[in-house]
Design a protein around this motif. Structure first.
Motif, mmCIF file in Angstrom:
data_model
loop_
_atom_site.group_PDB
_atom_site.id
_atom_site.type_symbol
_atom_site.label_atom_id
_atom_site.label_comp_id
_atom_site.label_asym_id
_atom_site.label_seq_id
_atom_site.Cartn_x
_atom_site.Cartn_y
_atom_site.Cartn_z
ATOM 1 N N SER A 50 -9.627 -3.254 -6.942
ATOM 2 C CA SER A 50 -8.454 -3.720 -6.208
ATOM 3 C C SER A 50 -8.635 -3.322 -4.746
ATOM 4 C CB SER A 50 -7.171 -3.112 -6.774
ATOM 5 O OG SER A 50 -6.027 -3.674 -6.171
ATOM 6 N N PHE A 51 -7.534 -3.320 -4.033
ATOM 7 C CA PHE A 51 -7.526 -2.828 -2.660
ATOM 8 C C PHE A 51 -6.776 -1.505 -2.612
ATOM 9 C CE2 PHE A 51 -8.853 -7.062 -2.036
ATOM 10 C CZ PHE A 51 -9.516 -7.100 -0.818
ATOM 11 N N ASP A 52 -6.898 -0.816 -1.507
ATOM 12 C CA ASP A 52 -6.118 0.395 -1.289
ATOM 13 C C ASP A 52 -4.692 -0.067 -1.028
ATOM 14 O OD1 ASP A 52 -4.789 2.621 -0.293
ATOM 15 O OD2 ASP A 52 -6.521 3.355 0.826
ATOM 16 N N ASN A 53 -3.893 -0.137 -2.096
ATOM 17 C CA ASN A 53 -2.600 -0.803 -2.017
ATOM 18 C C ASN A 53 -1.537 -0.011 -1.261
ATOM 19 O OD1 ASN A 53 -3.247 -3.265 -3.415
ATOM 20 N ND2 ASN A 53 -3.494 -2.006 -5.232
ATOM 21 N N GLU A 54 -1.673 1.306 -1.220
ATOM 22 C CA GLU A 54 -0.754 2.061 -0.366
ATOM 23 C C GLU A 54 -1.056 1.779 1.108
ATOM 24 O OE1 GLU A 54 0.812 6.635 0.295
ATOM 25 O OE2 GLU A 54 0.185 5.980 -1.694
ATOM 26 N N LYS A 55 -2.338 1.588 1.404
ATOM 27 C CA LYS A 55 -2.726 1.212 2.759
ATOM 28 C C LYS A 55 -2.164 -0.158 3.119
ATOM 29 C CE LYS A 55 -4.961 1.500 6.676
ATOM 30 N NZ LYS A 55 -4.514 2.447 7.741
ATOM 31 N N VAL A 56 -2.128 -1.074 2.148
ATOM 32 C CA VAL A 56 -1.509 -2.384 2.374
ATOM 33 C C VAL A 56 -0.071 -2.202 2.835
ATOM 34 C CG1 VAL A 56 -0.700 -4.517 1.268
ATOM 35 C CG2 VAL A 56 -2.976 -3.639 0.752
ATOM 36 N N GLY A 57 0.677 -1.345 2.129
ATOM 37 C CA GLY A 57 2.064 -1.090 2.498
ATOM 38 C C GLY A 57 2.201 -0.458 3.875
ATOM 39 N N GLU A 58 1.283 0.449 4.204
ATOM 40 C CA GLU A 58 1.306 1.060 5.532
ATOM 41 C C GLU A 58 1.085 0.004 6.616
ATOM 42 O OE1 GLU A 58 -1.137 4.524 6.101
ATOM 43 O OE2 GLU A 58 -0.858 5.164 4.027
ATOM 44 N N LEU A 59 0.144 -0.905 6.368
ATOM 45 C CA LEU A 59 -0.100 -1.976 7.339
ATOM 46 C C LEU A 59 1.122 -2.877 7.473
ATOM 47 C CD1 LEU A 59 -3.775 -3.011 6.462
ATOM 48 C CD2 LEU A 59 -3.005 -1.744 8.481
ATOM 49 N N GLN A 60 1.793 -3.149 6.359
ATOM 50 C CA GLN A 60 3.011 -3.951 6.409
ATOM 51 C C GLN A 60 4.077 -3.258 7.253
ATOM 52 O OE1 GLN A 60 3.331 -4.325 2.004
ATOM 53 N NE2 GLN A 60 3.599 -6.498 2.370
ATOM 54 N N GLY A 61 4.233 -1.957 7.041
ATOM 55 C CA GLY A 61 5.217 -1.214 7.812
ATOM 56 C C GLY A 61 4.893 -1.200 9.292
ATOM 57 N N GLN A 62 3.615 -0.964 9.617
ATOM 58 C CA GLN A 62 3.214 -0.954 11.021
ATOM 59 C C GLN A 62 3.361 -2.328 11.637
ATOM 60 O OE1 GLN A 62 2.449 1.907 12.790
ATOM 61 N NE2 GLN A 62 2.861 0.422 14.429
#
Length: 367
Positions: free
Chosen positions: A147-159
């Motif tokens: 998969s992807f680093d999905n918590e990082k996905v959320g961080e990018l969404q927040g930023q």
């Protein structure tokens, strides 16, 4: 291509082929055998591929054909048996049993419900079938996960949302948060990453699940706008692009003028970014993910193990330690559409810049 994209393999002709293979069957009814080739002796060996739903365009348009193409390249005599759950955990459980009965040696499954799939994973393992969790980490004795680093996905969404809000991103600024389905462990990771990025910087004034369904997300967003007042909404978080499509319609109807973002880099989302009705998306390159899953499946079929691909470890909801391959996501805004999804040939400029978006593409430098 910059270093953040080093894991993203340039998508080749396979994606162009994939774009023409998008499925439009009824939910839960998609099932096919993608290869009739037989092994030189003893009949064909088979790998099963089970995907969760066909509302999100990526699965039928990209994941399935890219996975099949990689298996064919690695093991031409191996058959790929495919089914789509159409959003139903019960259907997916039946599909697992069908794959077991069909004699697959490896099962690659993107769980519609990561907890409910556990008994099916255990049933497959009891028959000696190796199991690869794809995109979502299934519970149970899974052999590998990609998969992807999905918590990082959320961080990018927040930023991405904070950047789009600009000076309006203050601790009192009201943000509407529409999360994914809690049955999907990725939704929790996205939410955790998003919260980490925005906590204390904005006020999450409304938080609900859109269940990965555009119509449900639109209903929840409308309820939020009615509760908070359209003029008081400073930003909107959508856990994916599919839900963002529904929310954008609700925003237009309610007169909400605020940035919204998603993830998955769907074509319609990229077009909304070009047009200015969506601020960002997160690009998770389908080709390296699908190819990693295919490589893991073939390695397990051949008994060679997973250590060459799955170099990390992730703990599932059932407490199992699973060898994992976690890829790197990328934030996409109007400023880098050309250097990300276009440069990677995910979409051509012509596909993005249809007549409705031609002028916006010219202004954004997408050509």
């Amino acid at each position: 291509m910059n270093s953040t994209l080093r894991r993203t393999v340039v998508v080749t002709t396979a994606v162009s082929i994939a774009l023409g293979l998008a499925a439009c069957g009824k939910a839960g009814t998609t099932a096919s055998s993608s290869s009739s080739a037989s092994a030189a002796s003893g009949g064909a060996q088979a790998i099963g591929l089970l995907l969760p739903e066909n509302t999100t365009t990526r699965y039928e348009q990209f994941d399935k054909p890219l996975f099949e193409a990689k298996v064919k390249a690695l093991a031409p005599n191996v058959e790929v048996k495919y089914a789509n759950a159409g959003g139903s955990p019960q259907t997916q459980a039946q599909q697992v049993q069908t794959m077991i009965n069909a004699g697959v040696k490896v099962l690659v499954v993107d769980a519609q419900d990561s907890a409910q799939i556990k008994s099916s994973v255990m049933a497959a393992k009891a028959k000696g079938i190796k199991v690869v969790a794809y995109d979502r980490l299934a519970q149970g004795p899974v052999d590998a996960y990609v998969s992807f680093d999905n918590e990082k996905v959320g961080e990018l969404q927040g930023q991405g949302l904070l950047d789009a809000m600009g000076a309006k991103a203050t601790p009192s600024a009201k943000v509407v948060e529409i999360d994914g389905d809690s049955a999907d462990p990725n939704a929790a990771d996205f939410k955790a990453g998003f919260t980490k990025a925005v906590q204390g910087k904005v006020n999450i004034a409304y938080d609900a699940s859109g269940l990965w369904k555009p119509d449900v997300a639109a209903q929840k967003a409308t309820a939020a706008f009615n509760q908070l007042g359209a003029a008081n909404v400073a930003g909107v978080y959508s856990a994916n692009d599919g839900m963002a499509a529904g929310i954008v319609t609700s925003m237009k109807t309610a007169g909400v003028k605020a940035p919204i973002g998603g993830q998955d880099a769907q074509l319609d989302a990229v077009q909304r970014i070009i047009a200015g009705t969506q601020a960002y998306t997160v690009y998770k390159a389908y080709k390296p993910e699908a190819e990693a899953a295919a490589t893991l499946a073939v390695d397990l079929l051949n008994g060679t193990g997973v250590s060459s691909v799955a170099t990390a470890t992730k703990t599932s909801g059932s407490g199992d330690q699973v060898p994992s391959d976690l890829l790197t996501p990328v934030l996409v805004t109007k400023a880098n559409v050309e250097s990300t999804v276009v440069a990677d040939n995910l979409y051509t400029a012509a596909q993005i810049c249809t007549s409705d978006f031609a002028a916006a593409c010219t202004a954004a430098g997408v050509k």
